[in-house]
Structure formats: C-alpha cells, structure tokens
Design a protein around this motif. Sequence first.
Motif, mmCIF file in Angstrom:
data_model
loop_
_atom_site.group_PDB
_atom_site.id
_atom_site.type_symbol
_atom_site.label_atom_id
_atom_site.label_comp_id
_atom_site.label_asym_id
_atom_site.label_seq_id
_atom_site.Cartn_x
_atom_site.Cartn_y
_atom_site.Cartn_z
ATOM 1 N N SER A 127 6.373 4.943 -0.476
ATOM 2 C CA SER A 127 6.136 3.586 -1.352
ATOM 3 C C SER A 127 7.311 3.812 -2.019
ATOM 4 O O SER A 127 7.539 4.886 -2.779
ATOM 5 N N GLY A 167 9.319 -6.656 0.957
ATOM 6 C CA GLY A 167 8.218 -5.847 2.471
ATOM 7 C C GLY A 167 7.069 -5.021 1.915
ATOM 8 O O GLY A 167 6.897 -4.782 0.604
ATOM 9 N N ASP A 168 6.177 -4.943 3.041
ATOM 10 C CA ASP A 168 5.213 -3.722 2.812
ATOM 11 C C ASP A 168 5.430 -2.273 1.976
ATOM 12 O O ASP A 168 6.938 -1.887 2.357
ATOM 13 N N ARG A 169 5.475 -1.753 1.297
ATOM 14 C CA ARG A 169 5.214 -0.614 0.851
ATOM 15 C C ARG A 169 6.607 -0.847 -0.431
ATOM 16 O O ARG A 169 7.176 0.092 -0.677
ATOM 17 N N ARG A 192 3.238 -7.647 -7.430
ATOM 18 C CA ARG A 192 4.464 -6.281 -7.033
ATOM 19 C C ARG A 192 4.679 -6.084 -7.488
ATOM 20 O O ARG A 192 5.689 -5.586 -7.999
ATOM 21 N N ASN A 486 -0.061 -0.946 -1.080
ATOM 22 C CA ASN A 486 -0.217 -2.311 -1.486
ATOM 23 C C ASN A 486 0.829 -3.277 -0.654
ATOM 24 O O ASN A 486 1.571 -3.856 -0.183
ATOM 25 N N GLU A 487 0.244 -2.292 1.008
ATOM 26 C CA GLU A 487 0.881 -2.635 2.109
ATOM 27 C C GLU A 487 -0.135 -4.130 2.939
ATOM 28 O O GLU A 487 0.471 -4.859 3.098
ATOM 29 N N SER A 488 -1.459 -3.950 1.727
ATOM 30 C CA SER A 488 -1.808 -6.215 1.883
ATOM 31 C C SER A 488 -1.524 -6.702 1.433
ATOM 32 O O SER A 488 -2.479 -8.234 1.215
ATOM 33 N N VAL A 491 3.570 -10.680 1.060
ATOM 34 C CA VAL A 491 4.997 -10.840 0.946
ATOM 35 C C VAL A 491 5.365 -12.654 0.530
ATOM 36 O O VAL A 491 5.093 -12.993 1.932
#
Length: 519
Positions: A127, A167-169, A192, A486-488, A491
Amino acid sequence: MNILIVHCHFERGGVTQVVDNHAHCLQESSEIDEVALVSGPRQSGLQDATRSSALLWTIPSLEYDSLRDASLSVQAQADQMARELDECCQHVGWSRQQTVVHWHNHSLGKNAASPLVIKELASLGYSCLMQIHDFAEDQRPQNWAYLKEAHGCDRPQDLDAILYPNGDRLSYATLTTGDAETLERFGIHRSRIDVLPNSVRLPSDDLPDFDVATQKLQRAFDLPSDFRWMLYPVRGIRRKNLGEFLLMCQLAGGPTVGAMTLMPDTPMEKKSYERWKSVAEQCVDNIVFDAAHHEEIQFVDNLSAASVVVSSSVAEGFGMVFLEPWLASRSVVARNLPGVTRDFVDRGMRLDHLYEAIQIPGTKSWIADSEQQFREAKINAWKGVRSQAEVENSGTACERETGVAADWIDFARLTPSLQTDVLKRFATDAGFAKEICERNAALHDALVMMGSSATIDHNRNIVATKYGSENQRQQLLNAYRKAISNESVPVSGSMNDQTMLDLVEHSRPFYPCRVEQLH
C-alpha cells in the motif's frame, strides 16, 4: 502494520524534520510493528532518537538524479529501485500486504523514477501513500521540464498520468487543505486523499533563559548591548524572498538586528544567497547571516533570544515558521500565504500580524516598467516549456489583481534587481525611506513592538494541542489504515481537461525571486 518511509535524502531540512516527527510519533503506537526509513546515502540530518527508534536503510539509486550515475533508462532505474526496496522488506520478514510505503515528494522531479517505482510496489501488494510537500508545477520549470523529458512525454497530460497515478493501493497525503483540493480537482477521489499537517515540537524541552541566550549571541556576533533579535529561522533559498527580509531589517532599524539562520547547500541557491549578503554589506547594517552556523550557538539559543520571529517567504509547502515559534512564546510577523495560513486560522489560531504586501511608492512609469519586468520574468522562467500565451493566461486572480496600485507596487513583485535598487535607495534617500515606513506603518509596528501575551498564550495552546505528537499519531494511523484498506475505494478519472500545471498555477501566485537564474 509495518511502515516504510522513503525520501531521496535525510539531510537537514523540511522533509527530514517531518520524517523525524513521524518516527517520533509512531514509536508510541501499538498498531505499528516496525518503522524503517530509507533514502540515498545522505542521512546526516536525522536526530539520534530517530536513528535508535527505527530501522535505517540506504539505497543509492534513491539519490537525486543530479548527484548519481543516471546512465540507466528511467524504467530500468525504476525496476532496480522497486526490486531493492522489496528485497529490503523481505529480508526483515515484512508482509507486502501489511506494509505501507510512505513516500515523500515522489513527483517533485529530483528522482524521475520514483512514480514508476510506486506503481510497481503497488502491483506487488504494497500500500503506497504519496505525501506531496511541493509540486514541480509550482514555479519549478526546470524540474517539470526534466520530468517531461525523462519520461518521454509529448503532452502535459501524459506526464500527469505518470506523476499522479490512480489505482488500487495508491493513496495521497498533502500538508494543506488547499493542496488536497487541487488533487481532488485533478480527479483523485477525495477518500484517497488525507491532509497530514506537520506536527510541531521544539528540538529541546529546555529553552535557555532569554538573558542567557542574548548574552551568548552578543558575544558570538559582537552585537551592541541593547540589540533586539529579529529571527528568520530558515535556509536562505530563493523562495524565502531574502531581499524582503533585508527591507524588514531596514524598516525595523536599530537596535533591532535581523538574523538569517541557515545558508543554502545547492549552487544556484548559494549564488542568490551570496548576492544578498553582498547587498546587505552595502546598505543594511543591522543583519547577521549564518546565525545557525556559529559553533557556539544552537537553534534554541537563536529562538530564545528572539523578540520576534519573521517570515518574508512567498511560497511554503506547510509553513512551520507560522507555528513553531509560538511554542517558545514568540510571536510571528509574516507575509500572508493564504493557501497555508487558511488551515491555521480554521483551527483557531490568531495570526494578527500577517501582511499582504509591502507597498513601495513610485511614479506611474516606474511601476509600469516594474510590472513589465514581472511579466517578462514569468515568461522567461517557462521559456521552452510553455508558450508565452499559456504563461500570460495562467496564474491566480490574486496575482493579476493585487500587489500593484496607481502609486505603489508590492516589493515581492519586483525582480531581485529592482529589489536591490529599492534597498539601496532606502539607505541613501531619507524621504523615500520615510514614505515606505509610513505606508507600511502596521508592519513596522509589528516588527518593533512586543507581541500580545494573551495572543501568545492562545496560539501556544492551539499549536500544542492541534499540531502536537498525539494528534499527528492519530492522523498518521488513520491514513495508514485507509491506505491498506483502500482497494474498494472508487478510482475516478480526471474530472476536467485541466492539467496539474494549470491547477497548481491557479492556486499559487508567481513571484520573480523564485525563478531567478544567476550565472
């Protein structure tokens, strides 16, 4: 969680102080297993307490591109850095999924591969929290142009996609609400982005007595017995607007003595700094340079002896000088930087001695010529990077509409050459000096009078509670928890066709002193 804090170097300065404070805050947390600090080879600025409370790693490829062999392509460099960082973490048994990489100033242009490294680490499962202190887009044309060339980008939008990945992470942190709003307008989802104001603490709990400190300074710098110490506790780089600090010394007059603490350490900044020392020798007799470099004087001596702390800076990522002196019961007189000071006022601080401009009187033709030099300085700074039309149409409404009137211009809008002319005339033309003092009477009074004890007590309490270690710890932990989970989080794409260059420029005024090139 394990926390990996990354920066190009840990030499003495703003980011290193922030990292020191973060390490100090985190060592008390039961949620953190280990903290590691990693940078290039330069690490002399870290406090001993930080070295003993955290792991300290060195990866040479994290160094500034200008200070190392940069023969590899930017992508090959990124691959190597990502591999080395991952190997360091694996060596001490850290799980990728439970590690937060807290990267400071990844997009400033000191190490072009940094944004690519972050994307690679995120793809491995780390992350990544990107904390922005300064923007390359904020009047740093050389940095921005270097990044654009290093990444082979034809358009600003292409560079934006690399510098500000989504994006993710991937999460962001800023020092101010204004910078968070800039990222949000660019298209980073607000969830984010965290605002992580710096924590503020004095380097020592024990400040010397005022009389003891003043006597040390009097002996060290051969000062008159009745001197008043007007402290500017910063490194004297161009954006600190040293010409204006010299003018503040002239405005205050004796027995006030202005003190500039730290000399710069890069060639361009040194040239500017030495120039101002030369100007001061000609026309400012109540100033001391390099006040923090005397072997018998510590920072706490300079601070304890100060009757007032000042700042003429025209740009700050956070603005520690607006906060730190209050902990030592010293009042602050400073040029107002709304993007920075808004957060402080919103948290309850009483900043009664901020000034918007220093009015310099002149004829209509002199003011018109000064304004033309202002415009030319801005165009020349971005020459070869942006078109003249783009530069002329950019900037804040504040920049276009204030700082100049029919019979005066703000000193900070003058080029350093014109600033020098004003300083020399102030020293030789009593009528001119008198008119400047009269037009800026509130600033003059603030520089020479004692601060209100009630205001000092109020602000000291605000700084201690709202910018103290406990508050910082909770803010950091919240940001790290979010970074790991924060993956969910959505974006979002860019919300408009504005580039970061446009967005940053619209939030910060231009001043010629920031981009002066001395050869």
